[in-house]
Design a protein around this motif. Structure first.
Motif: not given
Length: 281
Positions: A71-73, A141-143, A161-162, A166-167
């Motif tokens: 959905k965010e994508y 990034a998660s924080f 973005d997290v 990772v990618s």
């Protein structure tokens, strides 16, 4: 009619490149097993491969199966869906497992290899730092996203973005993982012990991977399918570039050479003070 044909070609390219890239992980452990030795290769390659492909697997699974990430994508890419395919997930999972198997060969007791022919298998400090740094970056990034969860996913920080972070770890790993082996081949003046078959399969997979990405973006009539999947784009290009360098080493620079003798009292800068490379046979 043309679209249906291109969809078939895309799927065909996808599974063939998955097959090529998957098969590329077998020649090296097979060569190691037959020689009962990992001499001529560097442990850093399979070690960092595990990190890279584990990250690739996680990001592919998220883009393909997570409704929230998809959905965010879509919010960021004109309502389109990610160009990740099931074959991408299958390849990443398989690559992670095979990399772990190859890494285990650097522990002679597991495979019954000659211990005197497999010294210097300690992972370099640089690779260890990359692994630790990757964990810190993803955690950071998660924080940040957890603090800014009320932001608009289209323009602000979001969980996608997290996943991108990772990618990007996989992308970074791909850009650095080949250098230790390239330098090892250069110092040995030989590719002995390093399987060229894996490079040829990797090269074919890179070409087909880029082909599938281009076709999928064309079918969507939006080239953001490429920019929205930067890791797959970069993986194909980076693999092709480094594969060409290995092919030049094997077929042009060191063809027919058995390699410069490396003595036990000669320190290998790739291994540091903890190990000494063996004399090539």
């Amino acid at each position: 009619m043309a679209s249906s044909f291109l969809e078939i070609i895309s799927r065909l390219f996808g599974w063939v490149y998955t097959l090529c890239w998957s098969l590329s992980f077998y020649p090296q452990p097979i060569v190691n097993f037959r020689r009962k030795s990992t001499s001529g290769t560097t442990v850093d390659f399979p070690a960092i491969n595990i990190l890279g492909f584990a990250a690739y697997f996680i990001s592919n699974v998220a883009f393909l199966y997570s409704p929230h990430i998809r959905k965010e994508y879509a919010l960021r890419h004109h309502g389109l869906t990610p160009t990740v395919q099931p074959n991408d997930v299958a390849f990443a999972a398989h690559a992670t497992v095979l990399s772990a198997i190859t890494l285990s060969q650097y522990f002679p007791a597991i495979w019954g290899f000659d211990k005197t022919a497999n010294r210097g298998s300690r992972i370099s400090k640089g690779i260890v730092l990359i692994i630790i740094g990757s964990a810190i970056v993803v955690g950071g990034a998660s924080f940040i996203v957890s603090l800014k969860h009320d932001d608009d996913p289209k323009s602000g920080w979001a969980w996608i973005d997290v996943i991108y972070t990772v990618s990007y770890i996989k992308l970074f790993v791909t850009l650095v993982k080949y250098f230790p082996q390239l330098v090892t081949n250069y110092r040995n003046r030989s590719t002995k012990g390093w399987s060229i078959a894996q490079i040829l399969l990797d090269f074919a997979g890179g070409i087909l991977s880029l082909g599938q990405l281009g076709i999928d973006s064309y079918l969507q009539h939006d080239w953001s399918g490429i920019t929205g999947n930067p890791v797959k784009l970069a993986l194909g290009n980076a693999s092709i570039f480094f594969d060409i360098l290995f092919m030049v080493q094997h077929y042009c620079l060191y063809t027919g050479k058995q390699g410069r003798a490396l003595y036990e009292d000669e320190e290998d800068p790739l291994l540091g003070e903890s190990g000494r490379p063996e004399r090539t046979n």
